[in-house]
Structures are given as C-alpha cells and as structure tokens.
Design an enzyme around this catalytic site. Structure first.
Site, mmCIF file in Angstrom:
data_model
loop_
_atom_site.group_PDB
_atom_site.id
_atom_site.type_symbol
_atom_site.label_atom_id
_atom_site.label_comp_id
_atom_site.label_asym_id
_atom_site.label_seq_id
_atom_site.Cartn_x
_atom_site.Cartn_y
_atom_site.Cartn_z
ATOM 1 N N THR A 171 3.344 -1.387 -4.813
ATOM 2 C CA THR A 171 3.225 -0.004 -4.333
ATOM 3 C C THR A 171 3.659 1.029 -5.366
ATOM 4 O OG1 THR A 171 4.157 1.576 -2.747
ATOM 5 C CG2 THR A 171 5.497 -0.334 -3.232
ATOM 6 N N TYR A 211 12.663 0.152 1.223
ATOM 7 C CA TYR A 211 11.308 -0.407 1.134
ATOM 8 C C TYR A 211 10.914 -0.608 -0.326
ATOM 9 C CZ TYR A 211 6.179 -0.225 0.961
ATOM 10 O OH TYR A 211 4.857 -0.484 0.672
ATOM 11 N N LYS A 247 10.127 -3.982 -2.589
ATOM 12 C CA LYS A 247 8.810 -4.166 -3.216
ATOM 13 C C LYS A 247 8.968 -4.403 -4.726
ATOM 14 C CE LYS A 247 5.451 -3.879 -0.099
ATOM 15 N NZ LYS A 247 4.377 -4.866 0.046
HETATM 16 O O1 F7E Z 1 4.572 9.817 3.999
HETATM 17 C C1 F7E Z 1 6.035 13.152 4.214
HETATM 18 C C2 F7E Z 1 6.899 11.982 3.777
HETATM 19 O O2 F7E Z 1 4.893 7.913 5.583
HETATM 20 C C3 F7E Z 1 3.893 10.631 3.073
HETATM 21 C C4 F7E Z 1 3.115 3.716 2.749
HETATM 22 O O3 F7E Z 1 1.866 3.121 2.935
HETATM 23 O O4 F7E Z 1 2.350 4.892 0.814
HETATM 24 C C5 F7E Z 1 2.971 5.063 2.071
HETATM 25 O O5 F7E Z 1 4.273 5.623 1.928
HETATM 26 C C6 F7E Z 1 4.720 11.864 2.776
HETATM 27 C C7 F7E Z 1 6.191 11.590 2.492
HETATM 28 O O6 F7E Z 1 3.673 7.553 3.378
HETATM 29 C C8 F7E Z 1 6.247 13.374 7.812
HETATM 30 O O7 F7E Z 1 8.253 12.387 3.619
HETATM 31 C C9 F7E Z 1 6.388 14.732 6.131
HETATM 32 O O8 F7E Z 1 6.619 12.414 1.453
HETATM 33 O O9 F7E Z 1 2.551 8.776 5.158
HETATM 34 P P1 F7E Z 1 3.895 8.493 4.627
HETATM 35 P P2 F7E Z 1 4.596 7.184 2.110
HETATM 36 O O10 F7E Z 1 6.032 7.310 2.430
HETATM 37 O O11 F7E Z 1 4.099 7.950 0.945
HETATM 38 C C10 F7E Z 1 3.022 4.039 -0.109
HETATM 39 C C11 F7E Z 1 2.167 3.893 -1.342
HETATM 40 C C12 F7E Z 1 3.435 2.752 0.481
HETATM 41 O O12 F7E Z 1 3.499 1.729 -0.182
HETATM 42 C C13 F7E Z 1 3.968 2.788 1.862
HETATM 43 O O13 F7E Z 1 3.960 1.502 2.450
HETATM 44 O O14 F7E Z 1 4.712 12.694 3.941
HETATM 45 N N1 F7E Z 1 6.142 13.478 5.620
HETATM 46 N N2 F7E Z 1 6.469 14.680 7.466
HETATM 47 C C14 F7E Z 1 6.042 12.627 6.656
HETATM 48 N N3 F7E Z 1 5.791 11.304 6.682
HETATM 49 C C15 F7E Z 1 5.738 10.696 7.902
HETATM 50 N N4 F7E Z 1 5.477 9.367 7.948
HETATM 51 N N5 F7E Z 1 5.950 11.392 9.066
HETATM 52 C C16 F7E Z 1 6.210 12.742 9.080
HETATM 53 O O15 F7E Z 1 6.395 13.338 10.144
#
Ligand code: F7E
Length: 332
Positions: A125, A151, A155
């Site tokens: 990742t 996480y 990884k």
């Molecule tokens: O967050 C912000 C959060 O949870 C994206 C996984 O597939 O990609 C993914 O990880 C961004 C972050 O994905 C909310 O803080 C704001 O900056 O959709 P996400 P992630 O953390 O980038 C990588 C490549 C992986 O490997 C992982 O397994 O969005 N954000 N507000 C939020 N994120 C979430 N989930 N929920 C919110 O309410």
C-alpha cells in the site's frame, strides 16, 4: 488451465480480480472467512461460474493456510486479505498485526514449505510512505517508507517479509504499492463510498435526510484510481519474468475536499457545504497528508496504465449509489 487462489475474495479487489482471472480462463479458488451474515454480495458475477469455488479459511489461521496452499498447488496466489481501514487500525492494532502482517507470513511460509513454484502477489500500500515524499512531490519505488498508522506499520513489515522470503529462499513473490483505488463496490466506511452513499440517500429522500454527512479531515490529498484498473496491474505483475515490486497509481492527486465537492456536483449540482459537518470522531490520531504516485516504472516496463479517469470514477460511484438508494426506497 492456470489455477489461482485469492485470499480476501469477498472484498472490492477480490471480486474484480476474480472476474478478470475467470475471463482469462483461470480456475479460481477464493478464500472466505466463516460468517453468520452474507459476505458474498460482491461476487454476483462469478459465484455460479463452474471455474470459481469458495474455500472456507482464514489468513490468520496458520493451519488452514498451510492446508489450502498444500492441497491447491496453485500457479498464482494473491493475498488481498486485510483489515484495510486505516482509521480502525488505531482502535484494533493487534487484529491488524494478526491479519495484515502475520497473515502474509502464513502465506509466505506455506508457499515456501508446500508449493514453492507458486507465483505470489501481496497487496502492499501507498500508506507505507506515510509522511515521506520525494523532492519532486511524488512517491515511487525509491521513496523511503515512513508509516503513520498501525495498518501501515503492519503492511510495511509484510512487504519487507515478502522481500526477505524472495531473497532468502528464492520465492517468486512480489508486492504492489497500490495507491487508493475505489469503485461502487468500495466498503461504506471509506471516504469515497461514505460520501456517494450519503448523496444517494439524500436524493432518494427528496432532500429530507435528517442528518448531515459527518466527516473528518478534508485537507489530505489522495491519488484515487479505479479498482478495476488496479487489479489488472496485480495480474500483470505476476506475468513478468522476474518478481518486481511496483508503485501503482494514477499520478494525479486530489484533496478530500475536492472529492466531496465533485461528488456533490455530480449529484445534481449540490453545494457540499450545506450537507456536511466536521466530526472529530473521524479525525485520525496521525494522518497521511499527501499521496501522489509516480508510477512511471510499471507503465514503462509492463505497459500498465489506468483507463478510468477520476471524473469517471466519481460519476460511476454517485450514479450507482443514487440507483441503490432509490431501490432501497422502493423496497421499504
Ligand atoms: O480515507 C479522510 C481520511 O479511509 C481517505 C485504504 O484502502 O487507501 C485507503 O486508505 C482520506 C483520509 O482511505 C473521513 O482521513 C475524512 O485522509 O478512504 P480512506 P485511506 O486512509 O487513504 C490506502 C491506499 C490503503 O491501503 C487502505 O487500506 O479521507 N477522511 N473524513 C475520511 N476517511 C474516512 N474513512 N471517513 C471519513 O469520514
């Protein structure tokens, strides 16, 4: 006929990869954890294909992984099984270590002991980069890892273990450093799907939803591509002569705010500011502020490139979730 095992088959990537491999004439076995609730809902295109089979097991259960890899003698083993929510990993660090790190160690050890000719792909990742960025503003295969979550730490450990098994025991094993990849099959607590599900429900309710969309940090940047493009990269990585680890991404980045803004615009020209609320519950203890791939190596050496643009991705997810919400409304 080539035979493949997909660990994590019920997830977004597992479902798209199953479709791709079956289309290419593979026999596909998919590992699924036992569950008392349905978890196969993403596999609607493959579940009745005679070349597709579900096997019960758990990546963190050494005995089941040893047995399945020994019995199967696969040509290709893809480990996509993970607790993949970065935010949740702060609350469940041990679960992540067992599944994401020790799970991969189980797979590597099983291949080494029982099926060394396997080609093996591990789902690495871009979270591994954490706060690390090249001077030119991109991340590539030479960018040092500086993980910012339990996480990502697990990884990175698993990615390094893949390299160690490859270099110590000659295993044909590699990992992809995949940047964010999304689709209408994305889990609903990831940012993109959380937003598009809300928009769908908002429209289906004729704008009568009582609650606002609760979000965390809008200022981070992500390189968002389509999962269908990314599983093609996984397969291509296993068709090369030598196992090489590649960065896979679109080479373009957008802020979370920009994603939210675009999605609300696609939902009928809506102004996101009227519908969202910042909730500290969704702000992570430590954030990855900026991700943007330089995926020139895989493009040059394997000829991979993404075919679905950011705008098409947002459009597909919003349209899909409006349809889903309207169907749910009819059903209720
Ligand atoms: O967050 C912000 C959060 O949870 C994206 C996984 O597939 O990609 C993914 O990880 C961004 C972050 O994905 C909310 O803080 C704001 O900056 O959709 P996400 P992630 O953390 O980038 C990588 C490549 C992986 O490997 C992982 O397994 O969005 N954000 N507000 C939020 N994120 C979430 N989930 N929920 C919110 O309410």
């Amino acid at each position: 006929m080539n035979k493949a095992l997909i660990l994590g088959v019920t997830g977004q990537d597992g479902s798209y990869l199953s479709e791709l491999l079956l289309d290419k004439g593979y026999i596909v076995d998919g590992l699924m954890r036992r569950s008392s609730v349905p978890t196969c809902y993403r596999l609607y295109n493959v579940i009745s294909n005679p070349n597709f089979k579900i096997i019960e097991g758990d990546v963190s259960d050494t005995a089941s992984i040893f047995r399945i890899i020994d019995d199967g003698q696969y040509d290709e083993v893809y480990n996509l099984a993970a607790m993949s929510h970065v935010g949740s990993s702060f609350f469940q660090p041990y679960a992540v270590a067992y599944i994401d790190y020790l799970g991969e160690l189980n797979v590597l050890e099983a291949i080494r002991k029982y099926s060394p000719p396997n080609r093996h792909y591990f789902a690495g990742t871009s979270e591994s980069f954490g706060s690390s960025i090249n001077k030119d503003g991109f991340q590539n295969e030479l960018t040092p890892f500086l993980p910012n979550s339990p996480y990502a730490v697990c990884k990175v450990a698993a990615e390094m273990m893949v390299r160690v098994y490859r270099e110590s025991y000659g295993l044909w094993a590699c990992y992809g450093i995949l940047f964010n990849h999304e689709s209408p099959r994305r889990g609903e607590n990831f940012l993109t799907r959380k937003v598009t599900r809300y928009i769908g429900r908002l429209i289906a309710s004729d704008f009568q939803l009582p609650e606002k969309l609760q979000l965390g940090n809008l200022n981070s940047f992500r390189d968002w591509g389509h999962a269908q493009d990314f599983v093609r990269a996984m397969w291509m990585m296993l068709q090369q002569d030598k196992p090489i680890d590649y960065v896979v991404g679109t080479n373009k980045t957008h802020s979370v705010k920009e994603f939210v803004e675009r999605a609300f615009q696609y939902g009928g020209g809506l102004d996101y500011k009227e519908y969202i609320e910042i909730n500290p519950e969704f702000i992570r203890p430590l954030e990855v502020p900026f991700l943007c791939a330089d995926s020139s190596r895989i493009r040059l050496e394997l000829g991979w490139k993404p075919e679905i643009t950011f705008d098409e991705l947002v459009d597909e997810m919003v349209s899909h979730d409006i349809k889903v919400a309207l169907k749910e409304k009819d059903y209720n």
